[in-house]
Motif scaffolding. Sequence first.
Motif, mmCIF file in Angstrom:
data_model
loop_
_atom_site.group_PDB
_atom_site.id
_atom_site.type_symbol
_atom_site.label_atom_id
_atom_site.label_comp_id
_atom_site.label_asym_id
_atom_site.label_seq_id
_atom_site.Cartn_x
_atom_site.Cartn_y
_atom_site.Cartn_z
ATOM 1 N N GLU A 121 0.846 -1.185 0.000
ATOM 2 C CA GLU A 121 0.000 0.000 0.000
ATOM 3 C C GLU A 121 0.886 1.240 0.000
ATOM 4 O O GLU A 121 1.800 1.354 0.826
ATOM 5 N N ILE A 122 0.624 2.158 -0.952
ATOM 6 C CA ILE A 122 1.425 3.383 -1.050
ATOM 7 C C ILE A 122 0.513 4.584 -1.254
ATOM 8 O O ILE A 122 -0.642 4.453 -1.661
ATOM 9 N N SER A 123 1.053 5.754 -1.018
ATOM 10 C CA SER A 123 0.289 6.994 -1.182
ATOM 11 C C SER A 123 0.170 7.364 -2.659
ATOM 12 O O SER A 123 0.954 6.916 -3.503
ATOM 13 N N GLU A 124 -0.797 8.204 -2.944
ATOM 14 C CA GLU A 124 -0.957 8.726 -4.305
ATOM 15 C C GLU A 124 0.282 9.505 -4.730
ATOM 16 O O GLU A 124 0.700 9.443 -5.885
ATOM 17 N N GLU A 125 0.890 10.219 -3.794
ATOM 18 C CA GLU A 125 2.073 11.018 -4.099
ATOM 19 C C GLU A 125 3.260 10.136 -4.502
ATOM 20 O O GLU A 125 3.964 10.427 -5.472
ATOM 21 N N LYS A 150 -5.438 6.920 -0.445
ATOM 22 C CA LYS A 150 -5.371 8.138 0.372
ATOM 23 C C LYS A 150 -5.091 7.793 1.835
ATOM 24 O O LYS A 150 -4.737 8.650 2.620
ATOM 25 N N ARG A 151 -5.272 6.532 2.191
ATOM 26 C CA ARG A 151 -5.119 6.092 3.582
ATOM 27 C C ARG A 151 -3.684 6.242 4.082
ATOM 28 O O ARG A 151 -3.458 6.553 5.249
ATOM 29 N N ILE A 152 -2.732 5.991 3.211
ATOM 30 C CA ILE A 152 -1.322 6.171 3.582
ATOM 31 C C ILE A 152 -0.860 7.482 2.974
ATOM 32 O O ILE A 152 -1.005 7.700 1.772
ATOM 33 N N THR A 202 10.210 15.119 3.461
ATOM 34 C CA THR A 202 9.068 14.268 3.168
ATOM 35 C C THR A 202 9.533 12.820 3.145
ATOM 36 O O THR A 202 10.509 12.484 2.480
ATOM 37 N N VAL A 203 8.826 11.975 3.881
ATOM 38 C CA VAL A 203 9.138 10.546 3.930
ATOM 39 C C VAL A 203 7.889 9.776 3.501
ATOM 40 O O VAL A 203 6.832 9.914 4.107
ATOM 41 N N HIS A 204 8.040 8.992 2.437
ATOM 42 C CA HIS A 204 6.935 8.157 1.969
ATOM 43 C C HIS A 204 6.954 6.830 2.711
ATOM 44 O O HIS A 204 8.015 6.322 3.072
ATOM 45 N N VAL A 205 5.765 6.261 2.907
ATOM 46 C CA VAL A 205 5.601 5.009 3.644
ATOM 47 C C VAL A 205 5.097 3.933 2.690
ATOM 48 O O VAL A 205 4.213 4.184 1.873
ATOM 49 N N VAL A 206 5.660 2.738 2.809
ATOM 50 C CA VAL A 206 5.199 1.570 2.070
ATOM 51 C C VAL A 206 4.635 0.603 3.101
ATOM 52 O O VAL A 206 5.351 0.118 3.973
#
Length: 185
Positions: free
Chosen positions: A85-89, A119-121, A130-134
């Motif tokens: 699961e990943i963000s749209e960004e 959008k949940r993550i 900025t740190v993206h989450v997987v």
Amino acid sequence: MPRAHEGRAVPVHYEPFESPIAANPIAPKIRGNPAARIFPEDLRQMATSEEFPYAATSYRLTEHFHYWTKHNRVNAALQPEFFVEISEELAKEKAIELGGWVRVWSKRGSVKAKAVVTKRIRPLMCDGKTVHVVGIPLHWGFMGVARKGWGPNSLTPFVGDANSQTPEYKAFLVNIEPTSPPEVA
């Protein structure tokens, strides 16, 4: 009467051994929890955010409860296939499409999964960056009625939690890219 810790810093937070930020803001000279169980060779093999820029976390799904429900047809129908699961960004940044295949890898392993763009993550702001989450659910394996798939444990570091000595599988660093589907045997 003075307390034993007076005059010394007593951190209330330790960043994971693999952290997306350069240093623990509370105890900048300490990497990870000093009471955690980790072998020296494993410590030397920890990733940095320069090489692996994304924070990963493992979690359970309500529909699968634990591992046994992948053997139950109803639960497998609700969550049939391994995904991350990943963000749209992050999806936009890496040109990853909803339902497309991705490869996620760390210093210890690599997995292929379907991408759930949600959008949940959301990206986090950590130490001004900025740190993206997987997000990686842990229920899949190579047996059961759900489709075969990898779990996150082939990506996680070998660290024993300081309190319970269970593996520290909730925070680690990864990279991600779009890829082709895995070959079916």
